[in-house]
Design a protein around this motif. Structure first.
Motif, short mmCIF file in Angstrom:
data_model
loop_
_atom_site.label_atom_id
_atom_site.label_comp_id
_atom_site.label_asym_id
_atom_site.label_seq_id
_atom_site.Cartn_x
_atom_site.Cartn_y
_atom_site.Cartn_z
N MET A 82 0.79 -1.23 0.00
CA MET A 82 0.00 0.00 0.00
C MET A 82 0.82 1.28 0.00
SD MET A 82 -1.83 0.28 3.67
CE MET A 82 -1.06 -0.22 5.16
N TYR A 83 2.14 1.20 0.16
CA TYR A 83 2.98 2.40 0.15
C TYR A 83 3.73 2.50 -1.16
CZ TYR A 83 2.11 2.06 5.14
OH TYR A 83 1.50 1.97 6.36
N ALA A 84 3.87 3.72 -1.66
CA ALA A 84 4.62 3.93 -2.90
C ALA A 84 5.27 5.30 -2.87
CB ALA A 84 3.70 3.83 -4.11
N VAL A 85 6.44 5.39 -3.49
CA VAL A 85 7.11 6.67 -3.72
C VAL A 85 7.03 6.92 -5.23
CG1 VAL A 85 9.26 7.95 -3.63
CG2 VAL A 85 8.64 6.45 -1.74
N VAL A 86 6.42 8.05 -5.59
CA VAL A 86 6.19 8.38 -7.00
C VAL A 86 7.04 9.60 -7.34
CG1 VAL A 86 4.45 8.99 -8.72
CG2 VAL A 86 3.85 7.50 -6.81
N GLY A 87 7.75 9.55 -8.46
CA GLY A 87 8.60 10.65 -8.90
C GLY A 87 7.81 11.73 -9.63
N THR A 88 8.53 12.73 -10.11
CA THR A 88 7.93 13.89 -10.77
C THR A 88 7.13 13.51 -12.01
OG1 THR A 88 9.77 15.24 -10.01
CG2 THR A 88 8.41 16.16 -11.75
N GLY A 89 7.65 12.63 -12.82
CA GLY A 89 6.97 12.25 -14.05
C GLY A 89 5.87 11.22 -13.86
N GLY A 90 5.59 10.82 -12.64
CA GLY A 90 4.57 9.83 -12.38
C GLY A 90 5.10 8.41 -12.29
N GLN A 91 6.41 8.25 -12.47
CA GLN A 91 6.98 6.91 -12.38
C GLN A 91 7.04 6.47 -10.91
OE1 GLN A 91 8.70 9.64 -13.13
NE2 GLN A 91 10.76 9.56 -12.34
N ILE A 92 6.73 5.21 -10.68
CA ILE A 92 6.78 4.67 -9.33
C ILE A 92 8.22 4.23 -9.05
CG2 ILE A 92 5.96 2.83 -7.80
CD1 ILE A 92 3.32 2.93 -9.34
N LEU A 93 8.86 4.90 -8.10
CA LEU A 93 10.25 4.61 -7.76
C LEU A 93 10.38 3.37 -6.88
CD1 LEU A 93 11.45 8.23 -7.04
CD2 LEU A 93 11.59 6.96 -9.19
N ARG A 94 9.41 3.20 -5.98
CA ARG A 94 9.43 2.04 -5.09
C ARG A 94 8.03 1.81 -4.55
NH1 ARG A 94 14.15 0.34 -1.35
NH2 ARG A 94 13.53 -1.81 -1.04
N GLY A 96 5.81 -1.02 -1.79
CA GLY A 96 5.97 -2.13 -0.88
C GLY A 96 4.99 -2.11 0.27
N HIS A 97 5.16 -3.08 1.15
CA HIS A 97 4.28 -3.24 2.31
C HIS A 97 4.81 -2.51 3.54
CE1 HIS A 97 1.89 -6.27 0.23
NE2 HIS A 97 3.03 -6.78 -0.20
N ASP A 98 6.12 -2.24 3.56
CA ASP A 98 6.76 -1.61 4.72
C ASP A 98 7.18 -0.19 4.35
OD1 ASP A 98 8.01 -1.23 7.20
OD2 ASP A 98 9.90 -2.06 6.47
N LEU A 99 6.63 0.80 5.05
CA LEU A 99 6.91 2.19 4.72
C LEU A 99 8.39 2.53 4.88
CD1 LEU A 99 5.90 5.00 3.91
CD2 LEU A 99 5.42 5.42 6.32
N LYS A 100 9.01 2.01 5.91
CA LYS A 100 10.43 2.31 6.15
C LYS A 100 11.30 1.83 5.00
CE LYS A 100 13.62 2.32 9.99
NZ LYS A 100 13.83 1.90 11.37
N ALA A 101 11.00 0.64 4.48
CA ALA A 101 11.75 0.10 3.34
C ALA A 101 11.49 0.90 2.08
CB ALA A 101 11.38 -1.37 3.13
N VAL A 102 10.27 1.36 1.90
CA VAL A 102 9.92 2.14 0.70
C VAL A 102 10.62 3.49 0.73
CG1 VAL A 102 8.00 3.27 -0.49
CG2 VAL A 102 7.73 0.94 0.35
N LEU A 103 10.75 4.09 1.90
CA LEU A 103 11.38 5.41 2.01
C LEU A 103 12.89 5.37 1.80
CD1 LEU A 103 9.41 7.00 4.98
CD2 LEU A 103 9.16 7.45 2.54
N ARG A 104 13.50 4.18 1.85
CA ARG A 104 14.94 4.08 1.65
C ARG A 104 15.38 4.58 0.28
NH1 ARG A 104 15.35 -1.58 3.64
NH2 ARG A 104 14.88 -1.28 5.82
N VAL A 105 14.50 4.52 -0.71
CA VAL A 105 14.84 5.01 -2.04
C VAL A 105 15.13 6.52 -2.00
CG1 VAL A 105 12.50 5.52 -2.87
CG2 VAL A 105 14.24 4.83 -4.48
N LEU A 106 14.51 7.24 -1.07
CA LEU A 106 14.75 8.68 -0.94
C LEU A 106 15.94 8.97 -0.03
CD1 LEU A 106 11.08 9.91 -0.61
CD2 LEU A 106 12.52 9.94 -2.63
N GLU A 107 16.23 8.09 0.91
CA GLU A 107 17.36 8.31 1.81
C GLU A 107 18.69 8.21 1.10
OE1 GLU A 107 17.04 5.76 5.18
OE2 GLU A 107 15.23 6.75 5.91
N ARG A 108 18.72 7.50 -0.03
CA ARG A 108 19.97 7.41 -0.79
C ARG A 108 20.41 8.78 -1.30
NH1 ARG A 108 19.00 3.74 -5.32
NH2 ARG A 108 17.00 3.11 -4.52
N LYS A 109 19.47 9.70 -1.42
CA LYS A 109 19.80 11.05 -1.89
C LYS A 109 20.64 11.79 -0.85
CE LYS A 109 16.77 10.82 -5.35
NZ LYS A 109 17.24 10.49 -6.65
N LEU A 110 20.57 11.37 0.42
CA LEU A 110 21.33 12.04 1.48
C LEU A 110 22.81 11.63 1.48
CD1 LEU A 110 18.92 11.88 4.53
CD2 LEU A 110 19.73 13.92 3.36
#
Length: 115
Positions: A82-94, A96-110
């Motif tokens: 039920m969780y998803a990270v969607v980019g600017t163009g509408g592409q789904i970056l990640r 999954g079922h676990d929000l913490k795991a899904v948010l890791r795709v954005l933490e790589r930017k740090l």
């Protein structure tokens, strides 16, 4: 005046009229948001609670389209997650079922290399 028969679904079993983030979910999202603001990457956010989806939108500047959208769609709970990270163009970056795991795709930017 008409009398309606009792519903087969009780008041406690009914679906909510809108989807919202839980306190623990918001805590994870706002923790990431705070770190990205401190790094100078993000500047603003917006939260939308709709009938089928709750969205946390992240902006670089206030008057832009969102850089990322963190979405919660409970109807996809048993399928893709039920969780998803969607980019600017509408592409789904990640997704999954676990929000913490899904948010890791954005933490790589740090993570940046130090020269």
């Amino acid at each position: 005046m008409s009398i309606e028969p009792p519903s087969s679904v009780s008041a406690f079993e009914r679906q909510p009229e809108q989807v919202a983030f839980h306190r623990t979910e918001l805590s994870l999202i706002l923790s990431l948001y705070g770190r990205m603001v401190a790094a100078g990457e993000w500047r603003d956010y917006g939260i939308s609670h709709l009938r089928d989806v709750a969205v946390f939108s992240v902006f670089r500047r206030t008057a832009e389209i969102p850089l990322y959208r963190i979405e919660k769609r409970p109807k996809l709970r048993n399928r893709q997650g039920m969780y998803a990270v969607v980019g600017t163009g509408g592409q789904i970056l990640r997704r999954g079922h676990d929000l913490k795991a899904v948010l890791r795709v954005l933490e790589r930017k740090l993570i940046r290399s130090v020269d």
